[in-house]
Motif scaffolding. Structure first.
Motif, PDB file in Angstrom:
ATOM      1  N   TYR A 192       5.924  -0.570 -20.647  1.00  0.00           N
ATOM      2  CA  TYR A 192       4.943   0.478 -20.370  1.00  0.00           C
ATOM      3  C   TYR A 192       3.944   0.075 -19.289  1.00  0.00           C
ATOM      4  O   TYR A 192       3.445   0.922 -18.541  1.00  0.00           O
ATOM      5  CB  TYR A 192       4.210   0.859 -21.661  1.00  0.00           C
ATOM      6  CG  TYR A 192       5.153   1.177 -22.789  1.00  0.00           C
ATOM      7  CD1 TYR A 192       6.146   2.140 -22.639  1.00  0.00           C
ATOM      8  CD2 TYR A 192       5.073   0.491 -23.998  1.00  0.00           C
ATOM      9  CE1 TYR A 192       7.025   2.424 -23.668  1.00  0.00           C
ATOM     10  CE2 TYR A 192       5.948   0.771 -25.037  1.00  0.00           C
ATOM     11  CZ  TYR A 192       6.930   1.731 -24.865  1.00  0.00           C
ATOM     12  OH  TYR A 192       7.807   2.002 -25.887  1.00  0.00           O
ATOM     13  N   ASP A 193       3.664  -1.205 -19.185  1.00  0.00           N
ATOM     14  CA  ASP A 193       2.710  -1.672 -18.186  1.00  0.00           C
ATOM     15  C   ASP A 193       3.247  -1.500 -16.765  1.00  0.00           C
ATOM     16  O   ASP A 193       2.490  -1.582 -15.802  1.00  0.00           O
ATOM     17  CB  ASP A 193       2.377  -3.146 -18.430  1.00  0.00           C
ATOM     18  CG  ASP A 193       1.256  -3.642 -17.538  1.00  0.00           C
ATOM     19  OD1 ASP A 193       0.124  -3.168 -17.695  1.00  0.00           O
ATOM     20  OD2 ASP A 193       1.533  -4.481 -16.665  1.00  0.00           O
ATOM     21  N   ALA A 194       4.545  -1.229 -16.639  1.00  0.00           N
ATOM     22  CA  ALA A 194       5.131  -1.053 -15.312  1.00  0.00           C
ATOM     23  C   ALA A 194       4.479   0.106 -14.564  1.00  0.00           C
ATOM     24  O   ALA A 194       4.416   0.089 -13.325  1.00  0.00           O
ATOM     25  CB  ALA A 194       6.637  -0.821 -15.430  1.00  0.00           C
ATOM     26  N   TRP A 195       3.994   1.119 -15.295  1.00  0.00           N
ATOM     27  CA  TRP A 195       3.366   2.258 -14.630  1.00  0.00           C
ATOM     28  C   TRP A 195       2.091   1.835 -13.902  1.00  0.00           C
ATOM     29  O   TRP A 195       1.830   2.254 -12.785  1.00  0.00           O
ATOM     30  CB  TRP A 195       3.064   3.369 -15.633  1.00  0.00           C
ATOM     31  CG  TRP A 195       2.670   4.651 -14.975  1.00  0.00           C
ATOM     32  CD1 TRP A 195       1.450   5.241 -15.004  1.00  0.00           C
ATOM     33  CD2 TRP A 195       3.496   5.493 -14.172  1.00  0.00           C
ATOM     34  NE1 TRP A 195       1.459   6.411 -14.275  1.00  0.00           N
ATOM     35  CE2 TRP A 195       2.719   6.585 -13.751  1.00  0.00           C
ATOM     36  CE3 TRP A 195       4.834   5.430 -13.771  1.00  0.00           C
ATOM     37  CZ2 TRP A 195       3.219   7.603 -12.947  1.00  0.00           C
ATOM     38  CZ3 TRP A 195       5.349   6.446 -12.977  1.00  0.00           C
ATOM     39  CH2 TRP A 195       4.537   7.511 -12.562  1.00  0.00           C
ATOM     40  N   SER A 196       1.313   0.970 -14.537  1.00  0.00           N
ATOM     41  CA  SER A 196       0.104   0.463 -13.892  1.00  0.00           C
ATOM     42  C   SER A 196       0.443  -0.475 -12.742  1.00  0.00           C
ATOM     43  O   SER A 196      -0.255  -0.490 -11.716  1.00  0.00           O
ATOM     44  CB  SER A 196      -0.786  -0.264 -14.914  1.00  0.00           C
ATOM     45  OG  SER A 196      -1.339   0.657 -15.830  1.00  0.00           O
ATOM     46  N   ALA A 197       1.502  -1.260 -12.908  1.00  0.00           N
ATOM     47  CA  ALA A 197       1.916  -2.153 -11.829  1.00  0.00           C
ATOM     48  C   ALA A 197       2.390  -1.354 -10.621  1.00  0.00           C
ATOM     49  O   ALA A 197       2.189  -1.767  -9.468  1.00  0.00           O
ATOM     50  CB  ALA A 197       3.028  -3.089 -12.319  1.00  0.00           C
ATOM     51  N   TYR A 198       3.003  -0.204 -10.867  1.00  0.00           N
ATOM     52  CA  TYR A 198       3.553   0.631  -9.798  1.00  0.00           C
ATOM     53  C   TYR A 198       2.440   1.324  -9.007  1.00  0.00           C
ATOM     54  O   TYR A 198       2.377   1.223  -7.775  1.00  0.00           O
ATOM     55  CB  TYR A 198       4.496   1.655 -10.420  1.00  0.00           C
ATOM     56  CG  TYR A 198       4.984   2.732  -9.492  1.00  0.00           C
ATOM     57  CD1 TYR A 198       5.638   2.432  -8.305  1.00  0.00           C
ATOM     58  CD2 TYR A 198       4.806   4.073  -9.834  1.00  0.00           C
ATOM     59  CE1 TYR A 198       6.093   3.428  -7.461  1.00  0.00           C
ATOM     60  CE2 TYR A 198       5.264   5.082  -9.002  1.00  0.00           C
ATOM     61  CZ  TYR A 198       5.909   4.760  -7.819  1.00  0.00           C
ATOM     62  OH  TYR A 198       6.344   5.760  -6.991  1.00  0.00           O
ATOM     63  N   ARG A 199       1.536   1.992  -9.680  1.00  0.00           N
ATOM     64  CA  ARG A 199       0.477   2.743  -9.001  1.00  0.00           C
ATOM     65  C   ARG A 199      -0.732   1.823  -8.858  1.00  0.00           C
ATOM     66  O   ARG A 199      -1.626   1.795  -9.699  1.00  0.00           O
ATOM     67  CB  ARG A 199       0.140   4.021  -9.765  1.00  0.00           C
ATOM     68  CG  ARG A 199       1.316   4.973  -9.866  1.00  0.00           C
ATOM     69  CD  ARG A 199       0.950   6.250 -10.584  1.00  0.00           C
ATOM     70  NE  ARG A 199       0.195   7.168  -9.735  1.00  0.00           N
ATOM     71  CZ  ARG A 199       0.657   8.350  -9.317  1.00  0.00           C
ATOM     72  NH1 ARG A 199       1.880   8.731  -9.651  1.00  0.00           N
ATOM     73  NH2 ARG A 199      -0.083   9.132  -8.582  1.00  0.00           N
ATOM     74  N   THR A 200      -0.762   1.079  -7.807  1.00  0.00           N
ATOM     75  CA  THR A 200      -1.676  -0.043  -7.650  1.00  0.00           C
ATOM     76  C   THR A 200      -3.125   0.381  -7.450  1.00  0.00           C
ATOM     77  O   THR A 200      -3.414   1.492  -6.985  1.00  0.00           O
ATOM     78  CB  THR A 200      -1.253  -0.900  -6.447  1.00  0.00           C
ATOM     79  OG1 THR A 200      -1.392  -0.113  -5.256  1.00  0.00           O
ATOM     80  CG2 THR A 200       0.188  -1.381  -6.580  1.00  0.00           C
ATOM     81  N   ALA A 201      -4.021  -0.532  -7.772  1.00  0.00           N
ATOM     82  CA  ALA A 201      -5.448  -0.305  -7.517  1.00  0.00           C
ATOM     83  C   ALA A 201      -5.716  -0.142  -6.030  1.00  0.00           C
ATOM     84  O   ALA A 201      -6.587   0.642  -5.631  1.00  0.00           O
ATOM     85  CB  ALA A 201      -6.261  -1.465  -8.092  1.00  0.00           C
ATOM     86  N   GLU A 202      -4.980  -0.872  -5.203  1.00  0.00           N
ATOM     87  CA  GLU A 202      -5.154  -0.776  -3.753  1.00  0.00           C
ATOM     88  C   GLU A 202      -4.821   0.625  -3.250  1.00  0.00           C
ATOM     89  O   GLU A 202      -5.447   1.118  -2.302  1.00  0.00           O
ATOM     90  CB  GLU A 202      -4.284  -1.811  -3.052  1.00  0.00           C
ATOM     91  CG  GLU A 202      -4.695  -3.254  -3.293  1.00  0.00           C
ATOM     92  CD  GLU A 202      -4.311  -3.763  -4.681  1.00  0.00           C
ATOM     93  OE1 GLU A 202      -4.884  -4.781  -5.106  1.00  0.00           O
ATOM     94  OE2 GLU A 202      -3.450  -3.134  -5.327  1.00  0.00           O
ATOM     95  N   ALA A 203      -3.845   1.278  -3.871  1.00  0.00           N
ATOM     96  CA  ALA A 203      -3.465   2.629  -3.462  1.00  0.00           C
ATOM     97  C   ALA A 203      -4.615   3.603  -3.663  1.00  0.00           C
ATOM     98  O   ALA A 203      -4.804   4.531  -2.866  1.00  0.00           O
ATOM     99  CB  ALA A 203      -2.237   3.090  -4.246  1.00  0.00           C
ATOM    100  N   GLU A 204      -5.393   3.410  -4.717  1.00  0.00           N
ATOM    101  CA  GLU A 204      -6.547   4.273  -4.937  1.00  0.00           C
ATOM    102  C   GLU A 204      -7.647   3.997  -3.913  1.00  0.00           C
ATOM    103  O   GLU A 204      -8.161   4.915  -3.269  1.00  0.00           O
ATOM    104  CB  GLU A 204      -7.104   4.074  -6.345  1.00  0.00           C
ATOM    105  CG  GLU A 204      -8.384   4.864  -6.598  1.00  0.00           C
ATOM    106  CD  GLU A 204      -8.911   4.700  -8.006  1.00  0.00           C
ATOM    107  OE1 GLU A 204      -8.469   5.470  -8.884  1.00  0.00           O
ATOM    108  OE2 GLU A 204      -9.760   3.809  -8.234  1.00  0.00           O
ATOM    109  N   ALA A 205      -8.018   2.729  -3.765  1.00  0.00           N
ATOM    110  CA  ALA A 205      -9.147   2.390  -2.885  1.00  0.00           C
ATOM    111  C   ALA A 205      -8.893   2.835  -1.452  1.00  0.00           C
ATOM    112  O   ALA A 205      -9.794   3.377  -0.796  1.00  0.00           O
ATOM    113  CB  ALA A 205      -9.404   0.890  -2.946  1.00  0.00           C
ATOM    114  N   GLU A 206      -7.684   2.622  -0.950  1.00  0.00           N
ATOM    115  CA  GLU A 206      -7.367   3.000   0.436  1.00  0.00           C
ATOM    116  C   GLU A 206      -7.459   4.509   0.618  1.00  0.00           C
ATOM    117  O   GLU A 206      -7.992   5.000   1.628  1.00  0.00           O
ATOM    118  CB  GLU A 206      -5.982   2.494   0.807  1.00  0.00           C
ATOM    119  CG  GLU A 206      -5.878   1.001   0.980  1.00  0.00           C
ATOM    120  CD  GLU A 206      -6.600   0.512   2.226  1.00  0.00           C
ATOM    121  OE1 GLU A 206      -6.669   1.274   3.210  1.00  0.00           O
ATOM    122  OE2 GLU A 206      -7.116  -0.622   2.196  1.00  0.00           O
TER     123      GLU A 206
END
Length: 432
Positions: A192-206
């Motif tokens: 289940y943690d793969a979803w968080s690994a996929y949609r990265t924090a960097e993708a949000e900040a950029e």
């Protein structure tokens, strides 16, 4: 006339509040108001302005099996929410006049006041949308490839410029799909943690940085939806935008996947515990403007799938204010901060000048709570059609009474919303 006596406001003042129930307005706030009409003794109780939830998906039209305006707004009323702002990704999406009118028709079943946001797609019709009682544009999906409403930067720029001309806010879902970690998709569906690994924090900040830069160039009011990382919050605020945080990003983290499974899949995803704590700090210290729920219910059957197949989204409109009040009860937040996050600031961001405060002349959208009446959150006790919650077993302080423009829409003493369609559209009441 109705007088609420001996109520304690968020700032600690003990006051009487008089309401003209026929006009739906507060006509007096003071320590010794003259007796007039009916009264409610609120000694020992906290009186707050009703929550303005600036981000809900009530699913109707098109996905009535998940939620309807009746069930979603009943849930809102039971959670102390007196105004909701519905997002455009219904079926049909709210991108033209015909679709707006269809949603406006079904929204008349609402127990609480409501705003309707217009969406942006390559075939949107801004002339028709802005000719209606549109509250704002958004949730506009900038650079997000996971849904049919994702758009590219040129169209986002066009939408921002048009919204600026019309004195409207643009609410943006900012995740840059080019920065998603494709290698994570090779992980199994029960990871289940793969979803968080996929949609990265960097993708949000950029994506937040791009959105606020475009907004600044157009002198626009950009509001960033559901910021889930401290980097996203900081990028929004440093760029002059406002931002919101959801209860699930405030109270849940990747450490909860073992218990939640695919019921914890949402966009943006859950983040690390360290990031969750950093976001909570920004909520508590005044950096974050708003808490909004991104209430996005799905059925149990739909969520019971692999992490790659389950739909994204969780319900939250009924539990947001109770969770925040529980945090205040434990001295993790001040009651004044809860008031500002849920009412005063949303009213200011979206120009709802007659809402958001317990003040003479404003709408009597009010919530009365016993601040010590903490109880366990159970999905079976909530009013959303989906019947579950990601906050199962956590504690919340729920309303005793919820009023919309002086009308009691929920009485916690019997646990059920009152019968009636009390809600009115707020799109024509915005600043402009």
């Amino acid at each position: 006339m109705l007088t609420i006596r001996n109520a304690t406001l968020a700032d600690g003042r003990e006051v009487d509040v008089r309401i003209d129930t026929s006009a739906g307005r507060i006509t007096g706030v003071g320590s010794t108001l003259t007796e007039s009409g009916d009264s409610i003794d609120a000694a020992g109780k906290l009186l707050l302005p009703g929550m303005i939830d600036a981000h809900v998906h009530f699913r109707q039209p098109g996905f009535d099996h998940k939620e309807t305006w009746e069930t979603g707004s009943r849930s809102a009323a039971a959670g102390g929410v007196t105004t909701v702002v519905d997002q455009p990704n219904t079926d049909p999406p709210t991108v033209d006049g015909e679709a707006f009118d269809r949603k406006a028709d079904v929204a008349e079943a609402s127990y609480v006041d409501y705003g309707i946001n217009g969406g942006v797609t390559p075939d949107w019709n801004p002339d028709e949308l802005f000719d209606r009682s549109l509250l704002a544009l958004g949730e506009v999906f900038l650079a997000d490839s996971t849904g049919e409403m994702g758009i590219e930067e040129d169209l986002f720029r066009e939408a921002v410029e048009r919204a600026t001309d019309e004195y409207r806010v643009v609410t943006v879902h900012a995740e840059d799909a080019d920065l998603f970690a494709e290698e994570a998709t090779e992980r199994p569906g029960d990871d289940y943690d793969a979803w968080s690994a996929y949609r990265t924090a960097e993708a949000e900040a950029e994506a937040v940085e791009r959105a606020v830069e475009i907004g600044d160039e157009a002198d626009a009011k950009v509001h960033v939806a559901h910021t889930s990382t401290p980097e996203g919050v900081d990028a929004a605020k440093s760029g002059g935008a406002t931002c919101e945080v959801t209860p699930h990003h405030l109270f849940l983290s990747r450490e909860d996947y073992d218990e939640l499974g695919t019921f914890g899949r949402m966009n943006p995803p859950l983040r690390s515990e360290d990031r969750r704590e950093a976001v909570f700090e920004r909520v508590a210290d005044g950096t974050v403007d708003i808490v909004a729920t991104d209430h996005a219910p799905h059925t149990r059957e739909e969520k019971d799938a692999s992490i790659w197949d389950a739909p994204s989204g969780v319900p939250g409109v009924e539990t947001a204010l109770p969770l925040l009040l529980e945090a205040a009860r434990k001295d993790e937040l001040s009651y004044e901060r809860v008031r500002d996050l849920t009412a005063a600031n949303p009213a200011d961001v979206f120009g709802l000048t007659r809402k958001g405060k317990v003040e003479q002349g404003l709408m009597a959208d009010l919530v009365l709570v016993d601040p010590d009446a903490s109880r366990e959150i159970r999905g079976e006790d909530l009013h959303s059609k989906c019947g579950w919650t990601p906050f199962e077993g956590m504690r919340g302080v729920f309303p005793e009474l919820t009023m919309v423009r002086g009308n009691v829409v929920y009485d916690g003493r019997d646990g059920e919303p009152e019968d009636g369609e009390f809600g009115e559209a707020v799109g024509e009441n915005v600043r402009g």
